[in-house]
Design a protein around this motif. Structure first.
Motif, mmCIF file in Angstrom:
data_model
loop_
_atom_site.group_PDB
_atom_site.id
_atom_site.type_symbol
_atom_site.label_atom_id
_atom_site.label_comp_id
_atom_site.label_asym_id
_atom_site.label_seq_id
_atom_site.Cartn_x
_atom_site.Cartn_y
_atom_site.Cartn_z
ATOM 1 N N MET A 1 0.832 -1.207 0.000
ATOM 2 C CA MET A 1 0.000 0.000 0.000
ATOM 3 C C MET A 1 0.865 1.255 0.000
ATOM 4 N N ALA A 2 0.328 2.329 -0.581
ATOM 5 C CA ALA A 2 1.055 3.588 -0.625
ATOM 6 C C ALA A 2 1.158 4.173 0.780
ATOM 7 N N ARG A 3 2.269 4.874 1.041
ATOM 8 C CA ARG A 3 2.467 5.500 2.346
ATOM 9 C C ARG A 3 1.407 6.570 2.562
ATOM 10 N N LEU A 4 0.894 6.625 3.774
ATOM 11 C CA LEU A 4 -0.030 7.678 4.176
ATOM 12 C C LEU A 4 0.757 8.757 4.922
ATOM 13 N N PHE A 5 0.833 9.926 4.332
ATOM 14 C CA PHE A 5 1.536 11.033 4.961
ATOM 15 C C PHE A 5 0.596 11.823 5.872
ATOM 16 N N LEU A 6 1.195 12.590 6.764
ATOM 17 C CA LEU A 6 0.414 13.333 7.754
ATOM 18 C C LEU A 6 -0.510 14.351 7.088
ATOM 19 N N SER A 7 0.047 15.166 6.207
ATOM 20 C CA SER A 7 -0.744 16.214 5.548
ATOM 21 C C SER A 7 -0.053 16.643 4.265
ATOM 22 N N PRO A 8 -0.114 15.807 3.230
ATOM 23 C CA PRO A 8 0.602 16.130 1.987
ATOM 24 C C PRO A 8 -0.124 17.198 1.186
ATOM 25 N N PRO A 9 0.598 17.892 0.289
ATOM 26 C CA PRO A 9 -0.072 18.871 -0.581
ATOM 27 C C PRO A 9 -1.122 18.191 -1.451
ATOM 28 N N HIS A 10 -2.124 18.958 -1.837
ATOM 29 C CA HIS A 10 -3.194 18.460 -2.707
ATOM 30 C C HIS A 10 -3.411 19.500 -3.795
ATOM 31 N N MET A 11 -2.861 19.244 -4.962
ATOM 32 C CA MET A 11 -2.974 20.169 -6.082
ATOM 33 C C MET A 11 -4.281 19.929 -6.838
ATOM 34 N N THR A 12 -4.807 20.987 -7.454
ATOM 35 C CA THR A 12 -6.138 20.934 -8.057
ATOM 36 C C THR A 12 -6.129 20.719 -9.560
ATOM 37 N N GLY A 13 -5.052 21.086 -10.216
ATOM 38 C CA GLY A 13 -5.027 21.028 -11.672
ATOM 39 C C GLY A 13 -4.819 22.397 -12.283
ATOM 40 N N ASN A 14 -5.314 23.460 -11.639
ATOM 41 C CA ASN A 14 -5.132 24.812 -12.166
ATOM 42 C C ASN A 14 -3.778 25.412 -11.812
ATOM 43 N N GLU A 15 -3.048 24.770 -10.903
ATOM 44 C CA GLU A 15 -1.738 25.306 -10.511
ATOM 45 C C GLU A 15 -0.821 25.448 -11.726
ATOM 46 N N GLN A 16 -0.727 24.406 -12.528
ATOM 47 C CA GLN A 16 0.179 24.454 -13.681
ATOM 48 C C GLN A 16 -0.263 25.491 -14.703
ATOM 49 N N ARG A 17 -1.563 25.647 -14.840
ATOM 50 C CA ARG A 17 -2.086 26.657 -15.777
ATOM 51 C C ARG A 17 -1.646 28.050 -15.356
ATOM 52 N N TYR A 18 -1.789 28.349 -14.048
ATOM 53 C CA TYR A 18 -1.441 29.685 -13.582
ATOM 54 C C TYR A 18 0.072 29.892 -13.556
ATOM 55 N N ILE A 19 0.815 28.842 -13.250
ATOM 56 C CA ILE A 19 2.280 28.942 -13.313
ATOM 57 C C ILE A 19 2.720 29.223 -14.739
ATOM 58 N N ALA A 20 2.042 28.575 -15.698
ATOM 59 C CA ALA A 20 2.372 28.821 -17.109
ATOM 60 C C ALA A 20 2.135 30.292 -17.460
ATOM 61 N N GLU A 21 1.064 30.878 -16.914
ATOM 62 C CA GLU A 21 0.809 32.300 -17.153
ATOM 63 C C GLU A 21 1.946 33.151 -16.604
ATOM 64 N N VAL A 22 2.465 32.771 -15.444
ATOM 65 C CA VAL A 22 3.581 33.500 -14.847
ATOM 66 C C VAL A 22 4.807 33.434 -15.750
#
Length: 367
Positions: free
Chosen positions: A1-22
């Protein structure tokens, strides 16, 4: 089974779009349109009138103290049951911390002990840094009344509590200043960065001055005061803009995860979960609990043996070697919580099956 981390980041999908704009705009250095957009998003969400994006939550706390005129020898009251980043800035300003214990009703700073600390302080305290621990609200109604009576500046460390409210008012907006963190494990993550909010436009303008090396308004670089490189990157702000679009969903999911843990473990007599004040809705950044008789380290290592991350509750600041000479007003609550408490994995991508997996292991150790 995959490791369960305490509180990992959760990206939405729009992050890369907005970074591309930057990258397309070539505003990849600190400052830029995304920083302004992120600041406005925080203001719109929390109803804070003014906001300043910073390189970290600790930087924002430092700026709040600096703008408040806190300096060498000044007494700054602070939550003891918290993370070091909440209080390190007191030392940056060569001020003197006076730590205050938690209360059992909220696990946050005790209003009763706050009054006692003010009475016992060798001179009038100038500021208070109050932490909203693990995403749960401190008793800000009483804390604000006490501090207003004594002319004490209130700085809210809301690093863990973005999205939490008390009487419908967001943490970070009760006091003179509020601070949020977007570190990699927070409910809203930009990998790093923070935000300072305030009702005072003048205070935020002064904080921006200090955060940009205290450069005077001249064509050349002129400096009359010490400043810092504390502004947020435009790239990180782009991630924050995307994360703000789903923050309400993230809070709902963290609270849902807490509910799953309650269903799975709530009937075990020796387990108690972190309480929530009447009128409050925390973001349940982490699900935290205390154990009556079982050793929390046994539980932690049992979980680690199954590739599940957990960790102890914060070790109180008045027990830290760094603050061995500091004054503290305590009644044993935070020490007891530290000795018997545990933080459980609470990432927003967890399923109910994941929670059951964690709970089954805990049950085997404590029952």
């Amino acid at each position: 089974m995959a490791r369960l981390f305490l509180s990992p980041p959760h990206m939405t999908g729009n992050e890369q779009r907005y970074i591309a704009e930057v990258f397309e705009s070539n505003y990849i250095a600190p400052l830029g349109p995304m920083v302004t957009r992120f600041e406005q998003a925080i203001c719109d969400y929390t109803q804070a009138p003014f906001a300043l994006g910073t390189s970290s939550g600790t930087a924002a706390l430092h700026l709040a103290l600096r703008v408040s005129g806190i300096g060498e020898g000044d007494i700054v009251l602070a939550s003891s049951f918290t993370f070091i980043g909440s209080v390190a800035a007191i030392l940056y300003q060569q001020a003197t911390p006076l730590f205050i214990d938690a209360d059992a009703k909220s696990w946050n700073l005790s209003p009763e002990l706050l009054e006692l600390a003010i009475a016992r302080a060798p001179k009038p305290p100038k500021a208070l840094i109050v932490t909203h621990l693990y995403g749960q609200c401190a008793e800000m109604r009483r804390i604000m009344a006490i501090c207003r009576e004594h002319g004490i500046v209130v700085i809210e460390d809301a690093a863990e509590s973005l999205g939490a409210t008390l009487d419908g008012v967001h943490t970070g907006t009760w006091g003179d200043f509020g601070v949020y963190s977007f570190n990699g494990n927070k409910i809203l993550s930009t990998s790093g960065g923070g935000m300072l909010v305030s009702k005072s436009e003048e205070a935020i303008a002064k904080a921006m001055f200090y955060a940009t090396q205290a450069k005077e308004p001249t064509p050349w670089y002129e400096h009359k005061e010490l400043g810092y490189n504390y502004r947020m990157s435009n790239v990180l702000a782009a991630i924050g803009v995307a994360q703000m679009e789903v923050l309400a969903e993230r809070v709902t999911q963290r609270r849902r995860i807490f509910g799953w843990y309650q269903e799975a473990l709530g009937e075990i007599d020796e387990i108690d979960f972190m309480p929530e004040l009447p009128g409050a809705q925390g973001n349940r950044w982490l699900t935290t609990l205390t154990l009556g008789h079982s050793d929390p380290e046994r539980v932690r290592t049992a979980l680690e043996d199954h590739d599940i991350e957990s960790r102890p509750l914060w070790k109180p600041m008045h027990l830290q070697p760094l603050f061995s000479g500091a004054e503290a007003v305590t009644d044993g609550v935070s020490e007891q919580l530290f000795s018997c408490g545990l933080c459980l994995p609470s990432g927003t991508q967890m399923t109910q099956e994941d929670v059951i997996r964690v709970s089954d292991i805990i049950r085997k150790v404590v029952v």
